[in-house]
Motif scaffolding. Structure first.
Motif, mmCIF file in Angstrom:
data_model
loop_
_atom_site.group_PDB
_atom_site.id
_atom_site.type_symbol
_atom_site.label_atom_id
_atom_site.label_comp_id
_atom_site.label_asym_id
_atom_site.label_seq_id
_atom_site.Cartn_x
_atom_site.Cartn_y
_atom_site.Cartn_z
ATOM 1 N N ARG A 1 0.814 -1.224 0.000
ATOM 2 C CA ARG A 1 0.000 0.000 0.000
ATOM 3 C C ARG A 1 0.844 1.268 0.000
ATOM 4 O O ARG A 1 0.321 2.364 -0.128
ATOM 5 C CB ARG A 1 -0.914 0.020 1.233
ATOM 6 N N TYR A 2 2.149 1.098 0.154
ATOM 7 C CA TYR A 2 3.041 2.247 0.271
ATOM 8 C C TYR A 2 4.071 2.258 -0.869
ATOM 9 O O TYR A 2 4.238 1.253 -1.576
ATOM 10 C CB TYR A 2 3.739 2.230 1.633
ATOM 11 N N ALA B 1 -2.627 4.264 -6.191
ATOM 12 C CA ALA B 1 -2.608 5.490 -5.395
ATOM 13 C C ALA B 1 -1.554 6.486 -5.860
ATOM 14 O O ALA B 1 -1.789 7.700 -5.874
ATOM 15 C CB ALA B 1 -2.383 5.146 -3.924
ATOM 16 N N GLU C 1 -2.250 -1.723 -4.741
ATOM 17 C CA GLU C 1 -2.852 -0.522 -4.173
ATOM 18 C C GLU C 1 -1.951 0.693 -4.337
ATOM 19 O O GLU C 1 -2.413 1.801 -4.643
ATOM 20 C CB GLU C 1 -3.169 -0.729 -2.691
ATOM 21 N N ALA C 2 -0.632 0.494 -4.149
ATOM 22 C CA ALA C 2 0.311 1.609 -4.277
ATOM 23 C C ALA C 2 0.369 2.102 -5.716
ATOM 24 O O ALA C 2 0.471 3.310 -5.970
ATOM 25 C CB ALA C 2 1.700 1.176 -3.815
#
Length: 392
Positions: free
Chosen positions: A148-149, A208, A204-205
């Motif tokens: 996610r990062y 985003a 997800e990253a």
């Protein structure tokens, strides 16, 4: 004459002219060694491929968008493609990657745009490494947190191109105008070589930070071995029910098998060259035997005058030719086996020399020896005792 007498008489010429015999046998040995080493190295390569396939598995299938027959444009896999493929009963693991277009990767933010080195940025699902049978060289694979990062895992070739050999604090790459921390480096992935030059970002990253649209571009699926063909036949319709003709299904292990087929064709060419070398060795044996007959006419005349028959003279020189060829054949088999063993050890392959190659190599030398020695033997037997004894 008994077999022992034939061998003893046939070896006389070899013992009296050791250098000539050694050089003639060497010609045969080089040809046989070339053939044995080619077959052995090829067999060792295939054994390594079989070992590699056994470790990686031949049950990996890939799904990618193909080209539309109507519009000619590249198709798009639906968002749910991975989940739908996962519903196929024999499929036990599935993961996808998604291309992040117009996104370059740099080691520094001072490198001019466009110098991306051909690296691709891919959004990756967490099960990807297990599905493709990949291994980590350094660091760790993406997990629920790092996915996610801004964190990346580099393919083997991408890491080499970026000059990154390990991971740790402060090791970052510049991806799409933002710094990403390098958390892992992959070993080369045999069944998915497209990952070697890839920079892998969490799903997800990628959405985003890089504007990833969420469409998978490659779906990897592992199926039970017994049902691989059946699964392959339904993958296109399952991944994209609305346009199955716009889906390409492949089996990565077939690429390795195709490579093996190319290696086999190349091996055939090298065997032909080895056969030429063997033929040259046979000509050398024939030349040695003809000269031997000319030099030993007095010996032939003496044996004929003492009661030796034409058949015994023929057997003597034919036996000498066969012994000479057999020495070269055995030496060639040993030399070829040694070359194969050394080459396989350097490449860390299993050393394999088929028994038929060794047996066939010796048999080929005996045939060549018989053919090469037949004319000189017949010629020697036709010399009359008087003519032979008076020859200088």
């Amino acid at each position: 004459m008994h077999a022992g007498d034939v061998l003893r008489v046939g070896a006389t010429g070899l013992r009296t002219r050791p250098l000539r015999a050694w050089l003639s046998a060497l010609g045969i040995a080089i040809g046989i060694a070339a053939m044995i080493s080619v077959v052995g190295i090829s067999s060792s390569s295939r054994a390594e491929l079989d070992r590699q396939l056994a470790a990686l598995g031949t049950n990996l299938l890939t799904v990618q968008p193909g080209t539309s027959m109507l519009s000619g444009e590249e198709g798009v896999l639906p968002f749910e493609a991975t989940a739908m493929v996962d519903r196929i009963a024999p499929v036990y693991t599935v993961a996808a990657t998604g291309a992040v277009p117009d996104t370059n990767v740099y080691r520094s933010d001072h490198i001019p745009e466009g110098r991306s080195g051909g690296m691709n940025v891919l959004a990756a699902e967490l099960d990807l490494l297990e599905t493709v049978g990949g291994d980590l060289a350094h660091g760790a694979w993406l997990n629920a947190a790092t996915a996610r990062y801004p964190a990346v895992v580099l393919g083997a070739s991408a890491a080499e191109q970026l000059g990154i050999s390990s991971v740790g604090e402060g090791v970052e790459v510049y991806v799409g105008g933002r710094w990403f921390t390098v958390v892992g480096i992959l070993e080369p992935v045999a069944l998915a070589p497209e990952l070697d030059l890839a920079v892998l970002v969490g799903w997800e990253a990628a959405a985003a930070y890089l504007g990833f649209d969420g469409h998978p571009t490659t779906v990897y699926a592992r199926a039970e071995e017994a049902y691989v063909e059946e699964v392959a036949s339904v993958l296109a319709g399952t991944a994209n029910p609305e346009a199955p003709d716009e889906v390409e299904v492949s089996r990565p292990s077939d690429a390795l098998a195709a490579k093996n087929a190319v290696d086999t064709a190349f091996t055939g060419m090298l065997l032909g060259l080895g056969g030429v070398a063997l033929l040259v060795g046979g000509v050398g044996v024939a030349n040695t035997m003809v000269i031997s007959v000319l030099e030993r006419r007095s010996e032939i005349g003496l044996r004929r005058s003492l009661g030796a028959t034409k058949g015994q003279i023929r057997v003597q020189f034919l036996a000498e030719s066969l012994l000479l060829s057999a020495l070269g054949g055995v030496g060639g088999v040993l030399l070829g086996t040694a070359v194969t063993a050394v080459f396989a050890a350097v490449r860390e392959w299993p050393a394999v020399v088929p028994y038929w190659a060794s047996a066939g190599g010796v048999a080929a030398t005996l045939v060549i020896g018989a053919v090469a020695g037949l004319y000189p033997a017949v010629r020697a037997s036709r010399l009359s005792p008087t003519e032979a004894l008076t020859a200088q």
